[in-house]
Design an enzyme around this catalytic site. Structure first.
Site, PDB file in Angstrom:
ATOM      1  N   ALA A 201     -12.784   4.222  -6.635  1.00 41.58           N
ATOM      2  CA  ALA A 201     -12.156   2.950  -6.209  1.00 41.58           C
ATOM      3  C   ALA A 201     -11.549   3.173  -4.592  1.00 41.58           C
ATOM      4  O   ALA A 201     -11.425   4.324  -4.243  1.00 41.58           O
ATOM      5  CB  ALA A 201     -10.915   2.838  -7.203  1.00 41.58           C
TER       6      ALA A 201
ATOM      7  N   LYS B  25      -2.250   5.574  -3.111  1.00 42.71           N
ATOM      8  CA  LYS B  25      -2.435   6.495  -2.199  1.00 42.71           C
ATOM      9  C   LYS B  25      -2.447   5.615  -0.742  1.00 42.71           C
ATOM     10  O   LYS B  25      -2.049   6.206   0.330  1.00 42.71           O
ATOM     11  CB  LYS B  25      -3.884   7.251  -2.019  1.00 42.71           C
ATOM     12  CG  LYS B  25      -3.877   8.460  -3.127  1.00 42.71           C
ATOM     13  CD  LYS B  25      -5.459   8.898  -3.340  1.00 42.71           C
ATOM     14  CE  LYS B  25      -5.460  10.014  -4.548  1.00 42.71           C
ATOM     15  NZ  LYS B  25      -6.722  10.348  -4.682  1.00 42.71           N
TER      16      LYS B  25
ATOM     17  N   SER C  99      -8.661   6.134  -1.279  1.00 40.54           N
ATOM     18  CA  SER C  99      -9.760   6.134  -2.206  1.00 40.54           C
ATOM     19  C   SER C  99      -9.454   7.017  -3.397  1.00 40.54           C
ATOM     20  O   SER C  99      -8.439   8.109  -3.057  1.00 40.54           O
ATOM     21  CB  SER C  99     -10.885   6.426  -1.457  1.00 40.54           C
ATOM     22  OG  SER C  99     -12.109   6.548  -2.446  1.00 40.54           O
ATOM     23  N   ASP C 100     -10.016   6.943  -4.432  1.00 39.49           N
ATOM     24  CA  ASP C 100      -9.985   7.851  -5.599  1.00 39.49           C
ATOM     25  C   ASP C 100     -11.292   8.172  -6.291  1.00 39.49           C
ATOM     26  O   ASP C 100     -11.745   6.980  -6.549  1.00 39.49           O
ATOM     27  CB  ASP C 100      -8.577   7.494  -6.603  1.00 39.49           C
ATOM     28  CG  ASP C 100      -8.533   8.971  -7.515  1.00 39.49           C
ATOM     29  OD1 ASP C 100      -8.232  10.059  -6.981  1.00 39.49           O
ATOM     30  OD2 ASP C 100      -8.563   8.744  -8.718  1.00 39.49           O
ATOM     31  N   THR C 101     -11.625   9.196  -6.901  1.00 38.73           N
ATOM     32  CA  THR C 101     -12.847   9.335  -7.473  1.00 38.73           C
ATOM     33  C   THR C 101     -12.491  10.202  -8.622  1.00 38.73           C
ATOM     34  O   THR C 101     -11.946  11.057  -8.587  1.00 38.73           O
ATOM     35  CB  THR C 101     -14.081  10.010  -6.789  1.00 38.73           C
ATOM     36  OG1 THR C 101     -14.261   8.977  -5.472  1.00 38.73           O
ATOM     37  CG2 THR C 101     -15.287  10.017  -7.551  1.00 38.73           C
TER      38      THR C 101
END
Length: 188
Positions: free
Chosen positions: A106, A53, A69-71
């Protein structure tokens, strides 16, 4: 320096950054394929998503600091994907009910020179055993739309017995890691 780009359309991520005084001057969502690779571990997947991303947006804005970010929610070794309808979300809630699960979040920051740094935050959530009525009531409120699993900042918070880790990471951006990475890239 205080200028950076948020590679996300998430209003929660923007609000979290604003909470700690870090306000992106550009918000640019990354349009990437979020399909896990065969055999990919959840921690590797969420870090790869954050990096991809950030990189997608950084490629458009060379020389700028970008945060991606990623969750994800993980039960055992299964990544919980975004539900497409009420029936899928009911299955997700039954899978989470009465069990502990992990939320992996992250963060990747790409600095002005194009170098990326990534951090992973893991939070353990213990959820109460939900009755069928509680599950149906939750699903009918539609808070879960657009996220994988649920929104902790919504009515589901009343069913969470314990959080061991980062509340902001569960919302979608672990602020300790985000601040440190942004500071390391010269953003104050």
């Amino acid at each position: 320096m205080s200028s950076f780009i948020l590679a996300s359309a998430s209003p929660q991520r923007k609000a979290l950054l604003e909470q700690i005084g870090l306000i992106p001057d550009i918000i640019e969502p990354a349009n990437i394929d979020e399909t896990p690779k065969k055999g990919e571990k959840p921690s590797a997947y969420v870090k790869r998503m954050a990096i991809e991303k950030a990189r997608f947006v950084a490629d458009k804005y060379r020389g700028r600091v970008v945060l991606g970010s990623d969750t994800i929610i993980v039960v055992g070794s299964d990544i919980i994907q975004k539900s497409k309808n009420d029936e899928e979300q009911i299955k997700v809630m039954k899978k989470l009910s009465g069990k502990s699960h992990k939320v992996l979040s992250a963060v990747c920051v790409i600095n002005e020179q194009g170098k990326s740094s990534v951090r992973l935050n893991t939070t353990k959530i213990l959820m109460k055993k939900l009755s069928d009525k509680e599950i149906i009531d939750y699903v009918s409120k539609k808070e879960w739309i657009g996220c994988a699993g649920y929104k902790i900042e919504g009515c589901l918070a009343g069913y969470v017995r314990k959080i061991i880790g980062s509340y902001s990471g569960v919302v979608g951006l672990p602020l300790f890691e985000a601040r440190n990475l942004l500071n390391g890239a010269g953003i104050r």
